[in-house]
Design an enzyme around this catalytic site. Structure first.
Site, PDB file in Angstrom:
ATOM      1  N   ASP A 264       0.869  -1.204   0.002  1.00  0.00           N
ATOM      2  CA  ASP A 264       0.083   0.205   0.139  1.00  0.00           C
ATOM      3  C   ASP A 264       1.024   1.002  -0.101  1.00  0.00           C
ATOM      4  O   ASP A 264       2.097   1.025  -0.112  1.00  0.00           O
ATOM      5  CB  ASP A 264      -0.926  -0.058   1.094  1.00  0.00           C
ATOM      6  CG  ASP A 264      -0.098   0.145   2.529  1.00  0.00           C
ATOM      7  OD1 ASP A 264       0.953   0.210   2.462  1.00  0.00           O
ATOM      8  OD2 ASP A 264      -0.838  -0.296   3.554  1.00  0.00           O
TER       9      ASP A 264
ATOM     10  N   GLY B  92       1.075   3.716   2.262  1.00  0.00           N
ATOM     11  CA  GLY B  92       1.326   4.238   3.661  1.00  0.00           C
ATOM     12  C   GLY B  92       0.381   5.366   3.996  1.00  0.00           C
ATOM     13  O   GLY B  92       0.040   5.735   5.048  1.00  0.00           O
TER      14      GLY B  92
ATOM     15  N   ASP C 108      -8.343  -7.276   0.421  1.00  0.00           N
ATOM     16  CA  ASP C 108      -7.406  -7.616   1.469  1.00  0.00           C
ATOM     17  C   ASP C 108      -8.153  -7.259   2.769  1.00  0.00           C
ATOM     18  O   ASP C 108      -8.900  -6.161   2.746  1.00  0.00           O
ATOM     19  CB  ASP C 108      -6.192  -6.805   1.323  1.00  0.00           C
ATOM     20  CG  ASP C 108      -6.425  -5.296   1.664  1.00  0.00           C
ATOM     21  OD1 ASP C 108      -6.910  -4.689   1.149  1.00  0.00           O
ATOM     22  OD2 ASP C 108      -5.703  -5.236   3.016  1.00  0.00           O
TER      23      ASP C 108
ATOM     24  N   CYS D 276     -13.697 -27.875   5.983  1.00  0.00           N
ATOM     25  CA  CYS D 276     -12.273 -27.077   5.483  1.00  0.00           C
ATOM     26  C   CYS D 276     -11.475 -28.166   5.290  1.00  0.00           C
ATOM     27  O   CYS D 276     -11.171 -29.019   5.997  1.00  0.00           O
ATOM     28  CB  CYS D 276     -11.885 -26.319   6.804  1.00  0.00           C
ATOM     29  SG  CYS D 276     -10.584 -25.376   6.453  1.00  0.00           S
TER      30      CYS D 276
ATOM     31  N   CYS E 121      -7.845 -26.957   5.348  1.00  0.00           N
ATOM     32  CA  CYS E 121      -6.857 -26.382   5.697  1.00  0.00           C
ATOM     33  C   CYS E 121      -5.741 -27.596   6.917  1.00  0.00           C
ATOM     34  O   CYS E 121      -6.431 -28.524   7.260  1.00  0.00           O
ATOM     35  CB  CYS E 121      -6.853 -25.040   6.579  1.00  0.00           C
ATOM     36  SG  CYS E 121      -7.520 -25.334   8.301  1.00  0.00           S
TER      37      CYS E 121
ATOM     38  N   CYS F 133      -7.345 -27.853  10.241  1.00  0.00           N
ATOM     39  CA  CYS F 133      -8.682 -28.509  10.307  1.00  0.00           C
ATOM     40  C   CYS F 133      -8.186 -30.186  10.125  1.00  0.00           C
ATOM     41  O   CYS F 133      -8.946 -30.967  10.742  1.00  0.00           O
ATOM     42  CB  CYS F 133      -9.578 -28.153   9.595  1.00  0.00           C
ATOM     43  SG  CYS F 133     -10.537 -26.656   9.843  1.00  0.00           S
TER      44      CYS F 133
ATOM     45  N   HIS G  71      -6.150 -21.212   9.426  1.00  0.00           N
ATOM     46  CA  HIS G  71      -7.630 -21.680   9.093  1.00  0.00           C
ATOM     47  C   HIS G  71      -8.455 -20.487   8.376  1.00  0.00           C
ATOM     48  O   HIS G  71      -9.100 -20.721   7.467  1.00  0.00           O
ATOM     49  CB  HIS G  71      -8.514 -22.111  10.360  1.00  0.00           C
ATOM     50  CG  HIS G  71      -9.916 -22.189   9.949  1.00  0.00           C
ATOM     51  ND1 HIS G  71     -10.184 -23.369   9.394  1.00  0.00           N
ATOM     52  CD2 HIS G  71     -10.756 -21.446  10.176  1.00  0.00           C
ATOM     53  CE1 HIS G  71     -11.573 -23.359   9.384  1.00  0.00           C
ATOM     54  NE2 HIS G  71     -11.897 -22.071   9.732  1.00  0.00           N
TER      55      HIS G  71
END
Lengths: 378, 378
Positions: free
Chosen positions: B94, B96, B267, B305, B307, B310, B336
């Site tokens: 970004d 700033g 984001d 899930c 992940c 999990c 997760h």
């Protein structure tokens, strides 16, 4: 499931130090061995895969801490510590004795056990030899410890004698209470710096016949010289064919001195604790990653190290992470320090098997300006 | 090295939402995409391998934070952010601007730039459009942002008009200062909740011709209804063939509403921030792992899930870790939540490619009792 047993694989012709294999229900591990500490059922920040990657053998967990949180019944309901943590390594739990004496307040010791206020909320609690074993039975580690008094240091001979006698009675009570034959219950030699009491403690425990023996009452503020005497006073009475565990000791010099005296197992919170504050153990000594000289050093912590951190990250990045108090930094530095000590024990085992451990130790001490009396190791 | 470009791969016949590919010097990534935030050059607690394992595309880092620590010159000397962090993913920084307005004190805005006291030690600092670009050039991300004023919310039309005009002049100055053609510099549409100012800002930026456009001034306390208006007011003037990035937005409802309107990139610090405090995003809504009902729940966070967390750990263990403030818990919960949002965008892409995104969104909203006006998402 394998029963617990210990096998000596080689005795160094030069030094008398030994290598061995601990057979446990969760696999075989080689000794001498440094065991990472996972106080609250987590080697802080590390995943099970990272614990494997650093080639850890046995890992520790703390009975006192887990009794308080989450409670041993939760761990038991999960199927024991291995399933709770999802780790494959053999696990060792201590008895809670050390923490009761180092962390708790207002403790009162009677023949029955210890009443104390816990360090979390001050609740009054009671830990007895039977309770310590029950909690450890429920936690389900491969190796468990007798409940002992870890006496203040220094203590008078009179105090220590009474303490040792009581701890021996506690060891027998714990042995009687122990209900899971798959868990190996170790006896703990106490006796402070007193030769006669260490001898008495060791001989009495050996009579009770444990599958392994710990040397306790160490790492309580004594000098290195005294620590080595404590080992000497105890270890000569311990059977050669049983594993010996020197509790709470993890500095490089003390590990090598311990191995020389016939110790097989070591543990210490030191490498992970100092890592979280930015201090690293390296082949050239200690390193504080926060130092300005690391600001633009894009090399690894230690060029001789094979750990994940050294293979992937620069001192400059790690310094940045630690200065910013980032968890990834604490994680990566913990991996390095643990691997460093585990790698040291790998080198130790090779030196023993090649009958040159005395040379190995002497060269290591010379290189790092260590001695057998008062050096700090690293 | 691939130049930056954007390719639309499909437009949903049912909804008009689109899928695409961002081609970057660090590889191709698919849109719509949720981008994990790595403020201080670390997606908190996660290793590069874990960032890959959750299938992250672009990741973010914050210019303001890295300018202060370790300083962009350190990162430049390391060879840029990718080498410094040792990550393979494309990176976006970004400008700033948001942090100067949300974190710094005593800020004074002039035509030249912003004078402020930094949040670490109160030192007076100055950030200009040119400085923000220079810092980002040195950090070396694949995608960088124009320096903008993120105005207070709400603001008067008069204030906002002057702010938008100044931010447009800053965008041109940043464009002129931008020295690395391998980095794609995005323009940021501002204008608050004012239709005419969003239109003016968007059209003016498009005239300057950026390779991508951000919608900023969002996630500043506005209602969801207002947020969606802000998108509507701006996006219709942005070219179809350039990527659109909705800044700081990461709730599930806002992601789906954004995608419906043609947004490609999102984001938010939300998933990792709430994870560190024990709050999880699941297929059945939010879950506080600290709740007593998880104490003896040995199932995963979310049965749907895929992940690492999990697949390997129980709610009971994760609850224990978070209650004990253990870094491993913060790490596992972050994995997760990030994977949850990334998986959501994967499902979104499939739905778009199968021309059923409107149905997908409607069903998702119905299942989770979300609406397009004031729901909180999760």
């Amino acid at each position: 499931m394998t029963e617990f047993s210990f096998e000596i694989t080689h005795v160094c012709a030069q030094s008398g130090a030994r290598t061995g294999i601990l057979h446990t229900p969760h696999g075989d591990v080689l000794t001498p061995m440094f065991m990472p500490v996972g106080t609250l059922a987590t080697v802080k920040f590390l995943s099970p895969e990272e614990i494997e990657e650093i080639q850890a053998g046995v890992i520790l967990a703390n009975t006192y801490h887990l009794w308080l949180r989450p409670g041993e019944q939760i761990v038991k309901a999960a199927g024991g510590l291995h399933k709770f943590m999802n780790v494959k390594n053999p696990i060792l739990t201590d008895s809670g004795g050390f923490q009761v004496f180092s962390l708790a307040d207002s403790r009162k010791i009677t023949e029955e056990g210890v009443t104390f206020k816990n360090h979390l909320n001050g609740d009054t609690m009671f830990l007895s030899p039977e309770k310590a074993i029950q909690v450890q039975n429920d936690l389900g580690a491969d190796i468990i410890m007798s409940f002992d008094e870890c006496p203040p240091y220094p203590a008078t001979h009179e105090y220590m004698k009474k303490s040792v006698e009581r701890t021996l009675r506690w060891a027998q009570r714990g042995k009687d209470a122990h209900s899971n034959p798959k868990q190996a219950l170790f006896g703990i030699v106490q006796g402070g710096e007193f030769k006669d009491l260490r001898e008495y403690s060791a001989k009495s425990l050996v009579e009770m016949d444990f599958p392994g023996y710990s040397i306790g009452g160490t790492s309580v503020g004594e000098t290195k010289e005294t620590l080595y005497k404590m080992i000497d006073y105890a270890i000569k009475y311990l059977p050669l064919n049983k594993p010996r565990y020197l509790m709470g000791v993890g500095s490089t010099d003390a590990i090598l001195e311990g191995v020389l005296r016939g110790v097989d197992m070591f543990d210490c919170v030191l490498p992970t604790r100092i890592a979280r504050h930015g201090t690293l153990m390296t082949s050239t000594g200690r390193l504080n990653i926060r130092n300005a000289k690391n600001e633009q050093d894009f090399g690894p912590i230690d060029v001789e190290c094979d750990c994940y951190t050294c293979k992937n990250f620069s001192r400059a990045y790690l310094r940045h992470l630690i200065r910013c108090d980032e968890g990834l930094g604490q994680r990566l530095l913990s991996i390095h320090n643990l691997r460093f000590l585990i790698k040291l024990t790998e080198d130790v085992r090779i030196a023993i098997n090649e009958d040159r451990f005395q040379d190995f130790k002497d060269e290591y001490f010379k290189k790092h300006h260590l001695n057998s009396i008062n050096s700090k190791g690293f």
